[in-house]
Structure formats: structure tokens, C-alpha cells
Design a protein around this motif. Structure first.
Motif, PDB file in Angstrom:
ATOM      1  N   LYS A 189      10.728  -0.428 -44.737  1.00  0.00           N
ATOM      2  CA  LYS A 189      11.994  -1.093 -44.437  1.00  0.00           C
ATOM      3  C   LYS A 189      13.014  -0.824 -45.547  1.00  0.00           C
ATOM      4  O   LYS A 189      14.161  -0.486 -45.288  1.00  0.00           O
ATOM      5  N   GLU A 190      12.550  -0.936 -46.805  1.00  0.00           N
ATOM      6  CA  GLU A 190      13.462  -0.777 -47.939  1.00  0.00           C
ATOM      7  C   GLU A 190      13.852   0.683 -48.156  1.00  0.00           C
ATOM      8  O   GLU A 190      15.012   0.992 -48.407  1.00  0.00           O
ATOM      9  N   ILE A 191      12.874   1.570 -48.042  1.00  0.00           N
ATOM     10  CA  ILE A 191      13.168   2.969 -48.373  1.00  0.00           C
ATOM     11  C   ILE A 191      13.996   3.613 -47.268  1.00  0.00           C
ATOM     12  O   ILE A 191      14.831   4.487 -47.532  1.00  0.00           O
ATOM     13  N   GLU A 192      13.824   3.183 -46.018  1.00  0.00           N
ATOM     14  CA  GLU A 192      14.602   3.740 -44.903  1.00  0.00           C
ATOM     15  C   GLU A 192      15.867   2.924 -44.656  1.00  0.00           C
ATOM     16  O   GLU A 192      16.757   3.357 -43.914  1.00  0.00           O
ATOM     17  N   ASN A 193      15.921   1.735 -45.229  1.00  0.00           N
ATOM     18  CA  ASN A 193      17.042   0.820 -45.029  1.00  0.00           C
ATOM     19  C   ASN A 193      17.291   0.556 -43.544  1.00  0.00           C
ATOM     20  O   ASN A 193      18.370   0.797 -43.016  1.00  0.00           O
ATOM     21  N   ILE A 194      16.247   0.052 -42.884  1.00  0.00           N
ATOM     22  CA  ILE A 194      16.303  -0.208 -41.440  1.00  0.00           C
ATOM     23  C   ILE A 194      15.798  -1.624 -41.156  1.00  0.00           C
ATOM     24  O   ILE A 194      15.352  -2.323 -42.067  1.00  0.00           O
ATOM     25  N   SER A 195      15.876  -2.047 -39.899  1.00  0.00           N
ATOM     26  CA  SER A 195      15.448  -3.395 -39.516  1.00  0.00           C
ATOM     27  C   SER A 195      13.916  -3.490 -39.517  1.00  0.00           C
ATOM     28  O   SER A 195      13.225  -2.476 -39.566  1.00  0.00           O
ATOM     29  N   TRP A 196      13.423  -4.739 -39.433  1.00  0.00           N
ATOM     30  CA  TRP A 196      11.964  -4.943 -39.396  1.00  0.00           C
ATOM     31  C   TRP A 196      11.345  -4.206 -38.225  1.00  0.00           C
ATOM     32  O   TRP A 196      10.305  -3.579 -38.341  1.00  0.00           O
ATOM     33  N   LYS A 197      12.011  -4.319 -37.074  1.00  0.00           N
ATOM     34  CA  LYS A 197      11.488  -3.697 -35.867  1.00  0.00           C
ATOM     35  C   LYS A 197      11.435  -2.171 -36.021  1.00  0.00           C
ATOM     36  O   LYS A 197      10.417  -1.545 -35.735  1.00  0.00           O
ATOM     37  N   GLU A 198      12.536  -1.594 -36.506  1.00  0.00           N
ATOM     38  CA  GLU A 198      12.567  -0.142 -36.709  1.00  0.00           C
ATOM     39  C   GLU A 198      11.514   0.268 -37.731  1.00  0.00           C
ATOM     40  O   GLU A 198      10.869   1.299 -37.590  1.00  0.00           O
ATOM     41  N   ALA A 199      11.357  -0.577 -38.753  1.00  0.00           N
ATOM     42  CA  ALA A 199      10.375  -0.285 -39.799  1.00  0.00           C
ATOM     43  C   ALA A 199       8.964  -0.306 -39.230  1.00  0.00           C
ATOM     44  O   ALA A 199       8.132   0.532 -39.580  1.00  0.00           O
ATOM     45  N   ALA A 200       8.713  -1.245 -38.331  1.00  0.00           N
ATOM     46  CA  ALA A 200       7.376  -1.348 -37.727  1.00  0.00           C
ATOM     47  C   ALA A 200       7.064  -0.106 -36.902  1.00  0.00           C
ATOM     48  O   ALA A 200       5.958   0.440 -36.971  1.00  0.00           O
ATOM     49  N   VAL A 201       8.047   0.346 -36.129  1.00  0.00           N
ATOM     50  CA  VAL A 201       7.858   1.555 -35.312  1.00  0.00           C
ATOM     51  C   VAL A 201       7.658   2.770 -36.216  1.00  0.00           C
ATOM     52  O   VAL A 201       6.771   3.592 -36.012  1.00  0.00           O
ATOM     53  N   LYS A 202       8.502   2.848 -37.247  1.00  0.00           N
ATOM     54  CA  LYS A 202       8.424   3.957 -38.196  1.00  0.00           C
ATOM     55  C   LYS A 202       7.075   3.970 -38.914  1.00  0.00           C
ATOM     56  O   LYS A 202       6.493   5.029 -39.149  1.00  0.00           O
ATOM     57  N   LEU A 203       6.598   2.783 -39.262  1.00  0.00           N
ATOM     58  CA  LEU A 203       5.318   2.684 -39.968  1.00  0.00           C
ATOM     59  C   LEU A 203       4.188   3.241 -39.097  1.00  0.00           C
ATOM     60  O   LEU A 203       3.308   3.942 -39.602  1.00  0.00           O
ATOM     61  N   CYS A 204       4.219   2.937 -37.805  1.00  0.00           N
ATOM     62  CA  CYS A 204       3.221   3.503 -36.880  1.00  0.00           C
ATOM     63  C   CYS A 204       3.261   5.024 -36.944  1.00  0.00           C
ATOM     64  O   CYS A 204       2.222   5.683 -37.018  1.00  0.00           O
ATOM     65  N   GLU A 205       4.464   5.567 -36.937  1.00  0.00           N
ATOM     66  CA  GLU A 205       4.647   7.023 -36.985  1.00  0.00           C
ATOM     67  C   GLU A 205       4.067   7.607 -38.266  1.00  0.00           C
ATOM     68  O   GLU A 205       3.224   8.493 -38.255  1.00  0.00           O
ATOM     69  N   VAL A 206       4.555   7.067 -39.385  1.00  0.00           N
ATOM     70  CA  VAL A 206       4.197   7.616 -40.694  1.00  0.00           C
ATOM     71  C   VAL A 206       2.705   7.442 -40.977  1.00  0.00           C
ATOM     72  O   VAL A 206       2.067   8.328 -41.533  1.00  0.00           O
ATOM     73  N   ALA A 207       2.149   6.300 -40.571  1.00  0.00           N
ATOM     74  CA  ALA A 207       0.744   6.026 -40.867  1.00  0.00           C
ATOM     75  C   ALA A 207      -0.174   6.653 -39.838  1.00  0.00           C
ATOM     76  O   ALA A 207      -1.395   6.552 -39.951  1.00  0.00           O
ATOM     77  N   GLY A 208       0.426   7.285 -38.813  1.00  0.00           N
ATOM     78  CA  GLY A 208      -0.380   7.947 -37.797  1.00  0.00           C
ATOM     79  C   GLY A 208      -1.167   6.973 -36.941  1.00  0.00           C
ATOM     80  O   GLY A 208      -2.277   7.266 -36.511  1.00  0.00           O
ATOM     81  N   ILE A 209      -0.579   5.782 -36.705  1.00  0.00           N
ATOM     82  CA  ILE A 209      -1.229   4.808 -35.820  1.00  0.00           C
ATOM     83  C   ILE A 209      -0.852   5.182 -34.392  1.00  0.00           C
ATOM     84  O   ILE A 209       0.245   4.914 -33.936  1.00  0.00           O
ATOM     85  N   ASP A 210      -1.804   5.836 -33.715  1.00  0.00           N
ATOM     86  CA  ASP A 210      -1.502   6.380 -32.392  1.00  0.00           C
ATOM     87  C   ASP A 210      -1.946   5.387 -31.325  1.00  0.00           C
ATOM     88  O   ASP A 210      -2.950   5.591 -30.654  1.00  0.00           O
ATOM     89  N   GLU A 211      -1.198   4.297 -31.210  1.00  0.00           N
ATOM     90  CA  GLU A 211      -1.541   3.284 -30.213  1.00  0.00           C
ATOM     91  C   GLU A 211      -0.284   2.894 -29.450  1.00  0.00           C
ATOM     92  O   GLU A 211       0.442   1.991 -29.844  1.00  0.00           O
TER      93      GLU A 211
ATOM     94  N   ILE B 210      -0.203  -3.983 -37.726  1.00  0.00           N
ATOM     95  CA  ILE B 210       0.183  -2.625 -38.124  1.00  0.00           C
ATOM     96  C   ILE B 210      -0.087  -2.408 -39.606  1.00  0.00           C
ATOM     97  O   ILE B 210      -0.636  -1.388 -40.009  1.00  0.00           O
ATOM     98  N   VAL B 211       0.309  -3.400 -40.411  1.00  0.00           N
ATOM     99  CA  VAL B 211       0.127  -3.276 -41.863  1.00  0.00           C
ATOM    100  C   VAL B 211      -1.359  -3.104 -42.186  1.00  0.00           C
ATOM    101  O   VAL B 211      -1.730  -2.320 -43.060  1.00  0.00           O
ATOM    102  N   GLN B 212      -2.207  -3.824 -41.447  1.00  0.00           N
ATOM    103  CA  GLN B 212      -3.650  -3.727 -41.692  1.00  0.00           C
ATOM    104  C   GLN B 212      -4.194  -2.347 -41.323  1.00  0.00           C
ATOM    105  O   GLN B 212      -5.148  -1.878 -41.917  1.00  0.00           O
ATOM    106  N   LYS B 213      -3.574  -1.716 -40.323  1.00  0.00           N
ATOM    107  CA  LYS B 213      -4.045  -0.409 -39.878  1.00  0.00           C
ATOM    108  C   LYS B 213      -3.524   0.732 -40.750  1.00  0.00           C
ATOM    109  O   LYS B 213      -4.056   1.827 -40.738  1.00  0.00           O
ATOM    110  N   ALA B 214      -2.424   0.455 -41.453  1.00  0.00           N
ATOM    111  CA  ALA B 214      -1.799   1.504 -42.261  1.00  0.00           C
ATOM    112  C   ALA B 214      -2.414   1.529 -43.666  1.00  0.00           C
ATOM    113  O   ALA B 214      -2.938   0.528 -44.133  1.00  0.00           O
ATOM    114  N   ASP B 215      -2.338   2.695 -44.306  1.00  0.00           N
ATOM    115  CA  ASP B 215      -2.732   2.791 -45.709  1.00  0.00           C
ATOM    116  C   ASP B 215      -1.461   3.036 -46.517  1.00  0.00           C
ATOM    117  O   ASP B 215      -0.782   4.045 -46.345  1.00  0.00           O
ATOM    118  N   ILE B 216      -1.152   2.099 -47.393  1.00  0.00           N
ATOM    119  CA  ILE B 216       0.115   2.165 -48.128  1.00  0.00           C
ATOM    120  C   ILE B 216       0.213   3.432 -48.982  1.00  0.00           C
ATOM    121  O   ILE B 216       1.305   3.985 -49.156  1.00  0.00           O
TER     122      ILE B 216
END
Ligand code: ZN
Length: 154
Positions: free
Chosen positions: A76-98, A13-19
Motif C-alpha cells: 500500500k505504501e510503496i505503490e501509494n494505492i488504496s487498501w483494496k488495490e493493495a490487496a489485489v496487487k499483493l495477490c499478484e506480487v506474491a503469486g497467490i493464484d486464487e 492474503i497476508v498469511q498466504k504471502a511471504d513479505i
């Protein structure tokens, strides 16, 4: 094993996202040379100059509070959520539609959650066994259980 899978998923996911894109959802970014800068969201930042995002390396760093990491750490830090929630959120925010990737995060990491609950229950049950055998109240309860036909093995 499960942890490796989880780590691999997070890496994908991190590789697919643009920070830069991810951070721009939360911060007002200003381009500065090859980097981007913003007011640091992790400490009470008053002026630009501490917080940098390096698009090439896909990392952020704050030279004031020391917070640093990749896009997943950032979410994870800015939303103050778990790794798993952060991973799901990252897909959303980065527009990873998979959907498949998203499902893997949810299913593969759910087993970790269950294991934690199980460990917790186990610890609780150990505690009860211990207090039954060792405390005075426990002795009474134990006697009661014996009268009910339960042996120590139970
Ligand atoms: Zn900071």
C-alpha cells in the motif's frame, strides 16, 4: 459486518504471502542474520542499517523513518494505492493464484466504495437543502420552487 469480511480477507492474503518475496520485487534485499535489510524505500536512505524485514514475524520496520507493517502495508505504501488495490496487487506480487479470493476482495470491498460515494452525495444534498433554506439566493430559489407548486416538504 462488511468491514469484518474485508479485514478477514486481508488477513488471509497476508498469511498466504511471504513479505520477503514481496519486498524483493521492489528492493534489493541483503540477508543479515535472521533478517533481511535493504535501503528504505520510504525515506531518502543512503546506507543499509535502518530498514529490516523479519521473515519469521512477516513484518518490516525502518528505524529511521518509523515506517513499519506487514506485506499489505508495504504494498500500500510503496505503490501509494488504496487498501483494496493493495490487496489485489499483493495477490499478484506474491503469486497467490486464487481467483475466488481475488474476486471476494473486489466484490466485498466495492460496497465500501459505494457507501463512500453515497455518503458524499448525501452530504452534498444536505448542503443544497441548507443553502436553499438559509441563504438569500436560496429564498429566491425557494420562492421560485413554491411558484412551481413545490412545498417545503419537497
Ligand atoms: Zn525509512
Amino acid at each position: 459486518m462488511a468491514e469484518n469480511n474485508q479485514q478477514d480477507l486481508f488477513k488471509t492474503i497476508v498469511q498466504k504471502a511471504d513479505i520477503v518475496e514481496v519486498a524483493s520485487h521492489y528492493l534489493k534485499l541483503t540477508k543479515k542474520g535472521n533478517n533481511y535489510t535493504a535501503l528504505c524505500p520510504f525515506h531518502n536512505d543512503k546506507s543499509l542499517g535502518s530498514f529490516y524485514i523479519n521473515q519469521e514475524k512477516q513484518i518490516f520496520k525502518c528505524f529511521s523513518c518509523g515506517m513499519a507493517g506487514n506485506a499489505l502495508n508495504f504494498i500500500k505504501e510503496i505503490e501509494n494505492i488504496s487498501w483494496k488495490e493493495a490487496a489485489v496487487k499483493l495477490c499478484e506480487v506474491a503469486g497467490i493464484d486464487e481467483p475466488e479470493l481475488r474476486n471476494s476482495i473486489v466484490t466485498k470491498t466495492v460496497s465500501e466504495d459505494i457507501k463512500q460515494i453515497y455518503d458524499c452525495l448525501q452530504a452534498l444534498s444536505d448542503f443544497y437543502v441548507l443553502s436553499l433554506k438559509q441563504s438569500e439566493d436560496g429564498a429566491e430559489a425557494l420562492e421560485y420552487l413554491h411558484k412551481r407548486g413545490l412545498s417545503d416538504e419537497n
